[in-house]
Scaffold this active site. Structure first.
Site, mmCIF file in Angstrom:
data_model
loop_
_atom_site.group_PDB
_atom_site.id
_atom_site.type_symbol
_atom_site.label_atom_id
_atom_site.label_comp_id
_atom_site.label_asym_id
_atom_site.label_seq_id
_atom_site.Cartn_x
_atom_site.Cartn_y
_atom_site.Cartn_z
ATOM 1 N N GLN A 43 -13.363 6.888 -7.372
ATOM 2 C CA GLN A 43 -12.387 5.890 -6.951
ATOM 3 C C GLN A 43 -11.272 5.799 -7.993
ATOM 4 O O GLN A 43 -11.519 5.452 -9.150
ATOM 5 C CB GLN A 43 -13.078 4.529 -6.809
ATOM 6 C CG GLN A 43 -12.163 3.330 -6.670
ATOM 7 C CD GLN A 43 -11.312 3.376 -5.425
ATOM 8 O OE1 GLN A 43 -10.099 3.518 -5.508
ATOM 9 N NE2 GLN A 43 -11.939 3.283 -4.269
ATOM 10 N N SER A 59 -11.996 -13.507 5.834
ATOM 11 C CA SER A 59 -11.857 -12.950 7.175
ATOM 12 C C SER A 59 -13.154 -12.288 7.637
ATOM 13 O O SER A 59 -13.578 -12.458 8.786
ATOM 14 C CB SER A 59 -10.709 -11.913 7.178
ATOM 15 O OG SER A 59 -10.646 -11.239 8.413
ATOM 16 N N GLN A 67 -13.590 -2.279 10.782
ATOM 17 C CA GLN A 67 -13.529 -0.831 10.534
ATOM 18 C C GLN A 67 -14.658 -0.423 9.598
ATOM 19 O O GLN A 67 -14.717 -0.878 8.457
ATOM 20 C CB GLN A 67 -12.181 -0.449 9.913
ATOM 21 C CG GLN A 67 -12.021 1.057 9.721
ATOM 22 C CD GLN A 67 -10.674 1.409 9.112
ATOM 23 O OE1 GLN A 67 -9.861 0.534 8.828
ATOM 24 N NE2 GLN A 67 -10.445 2.699 8.901
ATOM 25 N N GLU A 85 -13.575 0.890 -0.170
ATOM 26 C CA GLU A 85 -13.973 0.114 -1.357
ATOM 27 C C GLU A 85 -13.670 -1.369 -1.215
ATOM 28 O O GLU A 85 -14.490 -2.224 -1.548
ATOM 29 C CB GLU A 85 -13.264 0.675 -2.591
ATOM 30 C CG GLU A 85 -13.662 0.017 -3.912
ATOM 31 C CD GLU A 85 -14.958 0.549 -4.504
ATOM 32 O OE1 GLU A 85 -15.650 -0.235 -5.183
ATOM 33 O OE2 GLU A 85 -15.275 1.718 -4.275
ATOM 34 N N ARG A 87 -13.327 -3.214 1.579
ATOM 35 C CA ARG A 87 -14.218 -3.832 2.574
ATOM 36 C C ARG A 87 -15.623 -4.020 1.997
ATOM 37 O O ARG A 87 -16.282 -5.022 2.241
ATOM 38 C CB ARG A 87 -14.271 -2.947 3.827
ATOM 39 C CG ARG A 87 -13.103 -3.132 4.778
ATOM 40 C CD ARG A 87 -12.996 -1.992 5.771
ATOM 41 N NE ARG A 87 -12.350 -0.827 5.175
ATOM 42 C CZ ARG A 87 -12.542 0.417 5.563
ATOM 43 N NH1 ARG A 87 -13.390 0.677 6.550
ATOM 44 N NH2 ARG A 87 -11.906 1.409 4.989
ATOM 45 N N GLU A 118 -7.167 8.411 0.505
ATOM 46 C CA GLU A 118 -7.213 7.085 1.117
ATOM 47 C C GLU A 118 -6.361 6.091 0.344
ATOM 48 O O GLU A 118 -5.600 5.311 0.921
ATOM 49 C CB GLU A 118 -8.665 6.578 1.174
ATOM 50 C CG GLU A 118 -8.776 5.230 1.872
ATOM 51 C CD GLU A 118 -10.056 4.481 1.532
ATOM 52 O OE1 GLU A 118 -10.434 3.591 2.310
ATOM 53 O OE2 GLU A 118 -10.659 4.769 0.496
ATOM 54 N N ASN A 119 -6.481 6.117 -0.982
ATOM 55 C CA ASN A 119 -5.742 5.164 -1.802
ATOM 56 C C ASN A 119 -4.249 5.479 -1.847
ATOM 57 O O ASN A 119 -3.423 4.576 -1.849
ATOM 58 C CB ASN A 119 -6.321 5.141 -3.218
ATOM 59 C CG ASN A 119 -7.605 4.324 -3.286
ATOM 60 O OD1 ASN A 119 -7.572 3.102 -3.317
ATOM 61 N ND2 ASN A 119 -8.737 4.994 -3.276
ATOM 62 N N ARG A 122 -2.451 4.228 1.228
ATOM 63 C CA ARG A 122 -2.249 2.778 1.263
ATOM 64 C C ARG A 122 -1.210 2.324 0.239
ATOM 65 O O ARG A 122 -0.781 1.192 0.233
ATOM 66 C CB ARG A 122 -3.590 2.069 1.022
ATOM 67 C CG ARG A 122 -4.451 2.078 2.286
ATOM 68 C CD ARG A 122 -5.944 2.017 1.962
ATOM 69 N NE ARG A 122 -6.753 2.054 3.163
ATOM 70 C CZ ARG A 122 -6.936 3.125 3.926
ATOM 71 N NH1 ARG A 122 -6.348 4.255 3.621
ATOM 72 N NH2 ARG A 122 -7.691 3.081 5.004
#
Length: 292
Positions: A43, A59, A67, A85, A87, A118-119, A122
Site C-alpha cells: 500500500q 455511512s 463495493q 484499504e 473501506r 488503485e491509489n 483516486r
C-alpha cells in the site's frame, strides 16, 4: 494528457473487472471476517484522513459496504488486502466484524501493481507517497522508468520528476508529506546547487508562504552567489623596448601587431593581424616576400 489517463483507467478495470456483470465463480462476493484480513504490504499511502475515514465509517454503519474489497488468500493465514484499504479501515471503525470481498489469485507483482494503480487513479496520494510508489515498482519488479511509464500510462518526465523528490533531505520530505510544501515548491528547491541550504530554504518557504515564482527567483539568486568567480589574469606590463617596437611595427604594416615576450628567457613572438587574403599579400609585399 487524456489518452494517458484513459490507459490507466482501462488497466485498472481490466485487473479488477466488473463483478456485477460476471457469473464467474472466482468473482463471487463472500463475507469475510475482518480479523482474518491483513493490509496490503505494498500500500503506497502512508497517511489517511481520519475525518474522511470517520465519515465513511458512519455511512458503512448505516448502509453497509456497497463495493466489495479485493483480497487474495495468504500463504500464511487468512487473507491479504489487494484493493479497498479505506473501506477496510472504515469498517473496523464502524465496528463491523465482516466485510464483503472478492477473492482473487494475484501474485506479488500483480498485487503491488494493483495497489499502486488503485491509489493513483483516486489521485489522493501525497507527492512523496506517489514518488515512493514508483520507486517501489522499479525496485521490487526490476522495472525501468520507461517501463513504469508504459504500465501506468504516465509520461516518463512525469515519473522522473516525482522520483527526484526522494533525494530531498528527510526534514524537507516531512514538510512535503505534511502538505506544508507543494510539489512545485519541492521541485524548485531541488534546483538549489548548495544542497546543505535546502532545509533552511524550505523552512523559509513555509514560514513566508513563498509562491513557486518567488522561490524560483530566490533559488536563482542563491545559485548565482554560490558560483565561483573566474580568476582574471593579471596583464603583465610589456617591456618599454618591446612596447616601442610594437608601435613601430603597427605603423609599418598598417594593422594590429602584438609582441609577446618572456623577460626570463628573452624569447617571444610577433603576431601580425591580416583581415583578408589581399591584406595578407599587402603585408608580404612590405616584407618583400613573394609566394611561388
Amino acid at each position: 494528457m487524456p489518452n494517458k489517463k484513459k490507459a490507466l483507467g482501462r488497466g485498472l478495470d481490466a485487473l479488477f473487472s466488473n463483478f456485477e456483470e460476471t457469473d464467474d465463480a472466482k468473482d463471487a462476493v463472500v463475507e469475510l471476517k475482518i480479523e482474518d484480513i491483513r493490509s496490503n504490504p505494498y500500500q503506497p499511502r502512508r497517511t489517511f484522513d481520519q475525518a474522511a475515514l470517520d465519515e465513511l465509517a458512519a455511512s458503512i454503519k448505516q448502509q453497509g459496504v456497497f463495493q466489495p474489497i479485493i483480497v487474495r488468500s495468504s500463504s500464511v493465514m487468512g487473507y491479504e488486502l489487494i484493493a479497498g484499504e479505506r473501506r477496510y479501515r472504515a469498517s473496523k471503525i464502524a465496528g463491523k466484524t465482516t466485510i464483503p470481498a472478492i477473492v482473487r489469485e494475484f501474485d506479488e507483482e500483480k498485487m503491488m501493481e494493483v495497489a499502486v494503480l488503485e491509489n493513483l487513479q483516486r489521485e489522493d496520494l501525497t507527492p512523496l507517497e506517489e514518488a515512493q510508489a514508483y520507486n517501489s515498482l522499479m525496485e521490487n519488479l526490476h522495472l525501468t522508468q520507461a517501463q513504469v511509464s508504459e504500465r501506468l500510462g504516465k509520461s516518463r518526465p512525469y515519473i522522473a520528476n516525482y522520483l527526484r523528490l526522494l533525494s530531498l533531505p528527510p526534514e524537507v520530505k516531512e514538510m512535503l508529506q505534511a502538505g506544508d510544501l507543494s510539489m512545485g515548491q519541492a521541485r524548485t528547491l531541488l534546483s538549489l546547487k548548495n544542497k546543505k541550504n535546502l532545509p533552511q530554504l524550505a523552512k523559509k518557504t513555509v514560514r513566508e508562504n513563498l509562491t513557486v515564482r518567488q522561490l524560483e527567483q530566490l533559488v536563482s539568486e542563491l545559485n548565482s552567489e554560490s558560483e565561483p568567480k573566474k580568476a582574471t589574469k593579471k596583464k603583465v606590463a610589456l617591456d618599454p623596448h618591446l612596447k616601442k617596437s610594437e608601435e613601430l611595427l603597427k605603423k609599418r604594416f598598417g594593422t594590429s601587431v602584438s609582441i609577446k615576450g618572456n623577460a626570463r628567457t628573452k624569447k617571444g613572438k610577433i603576431e601580425i593581424q591580416y583581415l583578408s587574403l589581399d591584406d595578407l599579400n599587402r603585408i608580404l609585399d612590405i616584407l618583400d616576400i613573394q609566394l611561388d
